[in-house]
Design a protein around this motif. Structure first.
Motif, PDB file in Angstrom:
ATOM      1  N   LEU A  20       0.932   9.815  -4.656  1.00 30.92           N
ATOM      2  CA  LEU A  20       0.788  11.003  -3.818  1.00 30.92           C
ATOM      3  C   LEU A  20       2.015  11.905  -3.834  1.00 30.92           C
ATOM      4  O   LEU A  20       1.952  13.035  -3.363  1.00 30.92           O
ATOM      5  CB  LEU A  20       0.479  10.595  -2.373  1.00 30.92           C
ATOM      6  CG  LEU A  20      -0.894   9.962  -2.157  1.00 30.92           C
ATOM      7  CD1 LEU A  20      -1.050   9.515  -0.702  1.00 30.92           C
ATOM      8  CD2 LEU A  20      -1.999  10.945  -2.508  1.00 30.92           C
ATOM      9  N   MET A  44      -2.077   8.443   6.530  1.00 31.21           N
ATOM     10  CA  MET A  44      -2.308   7.731   5.286  1.00 31.21           C
ATOM     11  C   MET A  44      -2.650   6.253   5.487  1.00 31.21           C
ATOM     12  O   MET A  44      -3.421   5.688   4.741  1.00 31.21           O
ATOM     13  CB  MET A  44      -1.066   7.826   4.386  1.00 31.21           C
ATOM     14  CG  MET A  44      -0.776   9.221   3.878  1.00 31.21           C
ATOM     15  SD  MET A  44      -2.009   9.743   2.678  1.00 31.21           S
ATOM     16  CE  MET A  44      -1.562  11.466   2.483  1.00 31.21           C
ATOM     17  N   TRP A  67      -6.870   2.840  -1.661  1.00 28.09           N
ATOM     18  CA  TRP A  67      -5.972   1.820  -2.242  1.00 28.09           C
ATOM     19  C   TRP A  67      -6.675   0.470  -2.335  1.00 28.09           C
ATOM     20  O   TRP A  67      -6.672  -0.172  -3.390  1.00 28.09           O
ATOM     21  CB  TRP A  67      -4.717   1.709  -1.369  1.00 28.09           C
ATOM     22  CG  TRP A  67      -3.817   0.550  -1.700  1.00 28.09           C
ATOM     23  CD1 TRP A  67      -2.915   0.472  -2.726  1.00 28.09           C
ATOM     24  CD2 TRP A  67      -3.719  -0.693  -0.993  1.00 28.09           C
ATOM     25  NE1 TRP A  67      -2.275  -0.746  -2.707  1.00 28.09           N
ATOM     26  CE2 TRP A  67      -2.752  -1.480  -1.650  1.00 28.09           C
ATOM     27  CE3 TRP A  67      -4.367  -1.219   0.123  1.00 28.09           C
ATOM     28  CZ2 TRP A  67      -2.405  -2.766  -1.225  1.00 28.09           C
ATOM     29  CZ3 TRP A  67      -4.029  -2.495   0.551  1.00 28.09           C
ATOM     30  CH2 TRP A  67      -3.065  -3.247  -0.122  1.00 28.09           C
ATOM     31  N   LEU A  94       0.975   4.218  -2.792  1.00 27.29           N
ATOM     32  CA  LEU A  94       0.630   5.583  -2.402  1.00 27.29           C
ATOM     33  C   LEU A  94       1.785   6.548  -2.635  1.00 27.29           C
ATOM     34  O   LEU A  94       1.573   7.707  -3.008  1.00 27.29           O
ATOM     35  CB  LEU A  94       0.197   5.630  -0.938  1.00 27.29           C
ATOM     36  CG  LEU A  94      -1.148   4.974  -0.598  1.00 27.29           C
ATOM     37  CD1 LEU A  94      -1.427   5.061   0.897  1.00 27.29           C
ATOM     38  CD2 LEU A  94      -2.292   5.606  -1.379  1.00 27.29           C
ATOM     39  N   PRO A  98      -6.812   7.140   2.670  1.00 28.46           N
ATOM     40  CA  PRO A  98      -6.018   6.673   1.530  1.00 28.46           C
ATOM     41  C   PRO A  98      -5.840   5.162   1.467  1.00 28.46           C
ATOM     42  O   PRO A  98      -5.790   4.590   0.367  1.00 28.46           O
ATOM     43  CB  PRO A  98      -4.678   7.388   1.728  1.00 28.46           C
ATOM     44  CG  PRO A  98      -5.042   8.648   2.424  1.00 28.46           C
ATOM     45  CD  PRO A  98      -6.151   8.264   3.372  1.00 28.46           C
ATOM     46  N   THR A  99      -5.728   4.497   2.624  1.00 24.24           N
ATOM     47  CA  THR A  99      -5.595   3.037   2.607  1.00 24.24           C
ATOM     48  C   THR A  99      -6.843   2.389   2.026  1.00 24.24           C
ATOM     49  O   THR A  99      -6.760   1.444   1.230  1.00 24.24           O
ATOM     50  CB  THR A  99      -5.338   2.495   4.025  1.00 24.24           C
ATOM     51  OG1 THR A  99      -4.139   3.068   4.535  1.00 24.24           O
ATOM     52  CG2 THR A  99      -5.206   0.978   4.009  1.00 24.24           C
ATOM     53  N   CYS A 128       0.832  -1.199   0.000  1.00 25.70           N
ATOM     54  CA  CYS A 128       0.000   0.000   0.000  1.00 25.70           C
ATOM     55  C   CYS A 128       0.864   1.246   0.000  1.00 25.70           C
ATOM     56  O   CYS A 128       0.640   2.186  -0.775  1.00 25.70           O
ATOM     57  CB  CYS A 128      -0.927  -0.012   1.214  1.00 25.70           C
ATOM     58  SG  CYS A 128      -1.949   1.471   1.395  1.00 25.70           S
ATOM     59  N   SER A 174      -4.866   7.794  -8.154  1.00 25.49           N
ATOM     60  CA  SER A 174      -4.454   9.186  -8.047  1.00 25.49           C
ATOM     61  C   SER A 174      -5.635  10.125  -8.272  1.00 25.49           C
ATOM     62  O   SER A 174      -5.812  11.114  -7.550  1.00 25.49           O
ATOM     63  CB  SER A 174      -3.345   9.483  -9.058  1.00 25.49           C
ATOM     64  OG  SER A 174      -2.979  10.839  -9.025  1.00 25.49           O
ATOM     65  N   MET A 210       2.713  12.509   0.315  1.00 24.15           N
ATOM     66  CA  MET A 210       2.965  11.343   1.162  1.00 24.15           C
ATOM     67  C   MET A 210       3.937  11.697   2.284  1.00 24.15           C
ATOM     68  O   MET A 210       3.823  11.198   3.402  1.00 24.15           O
ATOM     69  CB  MET A 210       3.540  10.208   0.310  1.00 24.15           C
ATOM     70  CG  MET A 210       3.608   8.879   1.023  1.00 24.15           C
ATOM     71  SD  MET A 210       1.976   8.191   1.383  1.00 24.15           S
ATOM     72  CE  MET A 210       2.424   6.769   2.373  1.00 24.15           C
ATOM     73  N   LEU A 265      -7.828  10.188  -5.149  1.00 22.16           N
ATOM     74  CA  LEU A 265      -7.186  10.865  -4.026  1.00 22.16           C
ATOM     75  C   LEU A 265      -7.056  12.369  -4.243  1.00 22.16           C
ATOM     76  O   LEU A 265      -7.080  13.134  -3.276  1.00 22.16           O
ATOM     77  CB  LEU A 265      -5.804  10.247  -3.771  1.00 22.16           C
ATOM     78  CG  LEU A 265      -5.831   8.845  -3.146  1.00 22.16           C
ATOM     79  CD1 LEU A 265      -4.460   8.193  -3.221  1.00 22.16           C
ATOM     80  CD2 LEU A 265      -6.302   8.904  -1.704  1.00 22.16           C
TER      81      LEU A 265
END
Length: 415
Positions: free
Chosen positions: A110, A121, A202, A106, A198-199, A102, A227, A114, A230
């Motif tokens: 990101l 996140m 994903w 990310l 975000p997880t 993950c 992307s 990130m 997010l």
């Protein structure tokens, strides 16, 4: 003479093999160098590349990612490297693997964000839920073949991010800006104040039907879609129970009239988290609705697809005699997987029951669908204002609303 030709051919083949091996070593070393900027030594995928593998494993990796045709060979090879001649590895190590996969994805989508928001996140409960879905939880370790079969059937795109990254680096050592980085330029992250994080983006991007990830036509890959979600280009936030009020009335007000697919996250007080993907306009109806891409996922504490297919959604808050009021997910009212009562307070599911702690609703039809819903709301508000000034009969008010596509109780009773 024939012997000399044979010997010459053998020598030529040996030199070609030697040259290929040198080239593969150079590619491998360059890949390691670039990976070191993304990963720590103990983080996947860098850890399996740094461990003591022989040159043949390196060559096989380069050959797999250099091939124009993708196959299961890459996943199989990575899993062998992760197990590293062990018969089994601990569930804790598997959970860390999901965490690292993950994070790797990310970091690609990101970019700079990130680094600044890393603590918010990652959702470790999601990674544990994935591990919990592999075989019986009574076993403390997981065998290589067991994990391979799980990936192949339950999460075939798990290593997609690393495979695409390696393919790009194996053909060119230039660190050009990726399409994800380009699409993220000059944009801010979507606001995720309720359930979505975000997880979960994903996890959902890898597993939900493509219909729910199609609003942004500029996306060509899975990471592009991640992307886009997010960076607030793909989905529209329709309802947040924490901010908009937690009640059936507020739920209906914010999502009714949105004439496109939606994603609903239900957080239950007993630790369960469900995700309902509805591929039709959400509504109250005397009949089950939902098309072939409707589905219900359980995201926590064990990740799994609960049910999918047409006619699995039923919502009733007004019609008497059909059922108890509430939202029902199942093929019919005798086989329900998830039930939220008419007050949108109590929840029953196959594994227990609890209180509805939070709801998060996202529209996935693109900006046009959101604008159409907003236009409908504005029209409704104008009609309310007119009604306060002009006296009409009950029948006249119903006729106006029905013509606008808003179902009234009388219209529903006629169905």
């Amino acid at each position: 003479m024939g012997g000399n030709t044979s010997q010459s051919g053998t020598t030529s083949h040996s030199k070609k093999t030697e040259n290929n091996s040198k080239q593969n070593i150079q590619i491998y070393e360059e890949v390691l160098r670039q990976l070191s900027h993304l990963c720590t030594d103990d983080q996947y995928p860098l850890c399996i590349f740094r461990q003591g593998t022989d040159a043949s494993s390196h060559d096989r990796i380069i050959e797999a990612i250099s091939s124009p045709i993708k196959s299961e060979e890459f996943s199989n090879l990575l899993i062998k490297l992760i197990w590293n001649n062990r018969t089994s590895i601990s569930r804790h190590e598997i959970t860390k693997l999901f965490h690292d996969c993950c994070m790797f994805d990310l970091k690609q989508v990101l970019t700079e964000d990130m680094k600044t928001s890393q603590t918010n996140m990652l959702d470790n409960q999601c990674f544990s839920a994935l591990t919990n879905s592999i075989g019986p939880n009574t076993t403390s370790e997981i065998e290589q073949e067991q994990f391979y079969q799980w990936v192949r059937t339950q999460f075939p795109t798990l290593f997609y991010g690393i495979e695409m990254w390696l393919r790009n680096r194996s053909t060119s050592s230039k660190s050009n800006k990726t399409s994800q980085e380009a699409s993220a330029s000059n944009r801010s992250l979507m606001k995720m104040n309720n359930i979505l994080n975000p997880t979960l983006v994903w996890l959902l991007t890898h597993n939900i039907p493509i219909l729910y990830l199609s609003a942004d036509n500029s996306c060509t890959t899975l990471l592009d879609r991640m992307s886009s979600v997010l960076y607030d280009r793909m989905w529209d936030h329709l309802y947040d129970s924490h901010q908009d009020g937690s009640s059936l009335n507020r739920f209906q007000h914010h999502i009714f009239g949105y004439k496109a697919p939606i994603i609903i996250l239900f957080e239950i007080s007993d630790g369960y988290l469900f995700c309902l993907c509805c591929d039709e306009e959400f509504k109250e109806s005397p009949k089950h609705f939902g098309g072939i891409q409707a589905c219900l996922f359980q995201l926590k504490p064990i990740f799994k697809l609960v049910i999918e297919g047409p006619s699995i959604i039923f919502m009733n808050t007004k019609l008497r005699g059909l059922s108890a009021p509430g939202l029902f997910i199942g093929r019919d009212l005798a086989h329900i997987f998830l039930n939220i009562d008419g007050d949108f307070f109590n929840v029953k599911h196959l594994n227990g029951e609890g209180r509805l702690a939070a709801i998060d609703v996202w529209g996935v039809g693109g900006r046009k669908s959101a604008e159409e819903q907003n236009s409908l709301r504005q029209w409704e508000n104008r009609q309310v204002e007119k009604s306060s000034k002009v006296k009409r009969s009950y029948e006249e008010e119903e006729a106006i609303l029905n013509m606008a596509g808003i179902e009234t109780r009388h219209a529903q009773e006629q169905l």
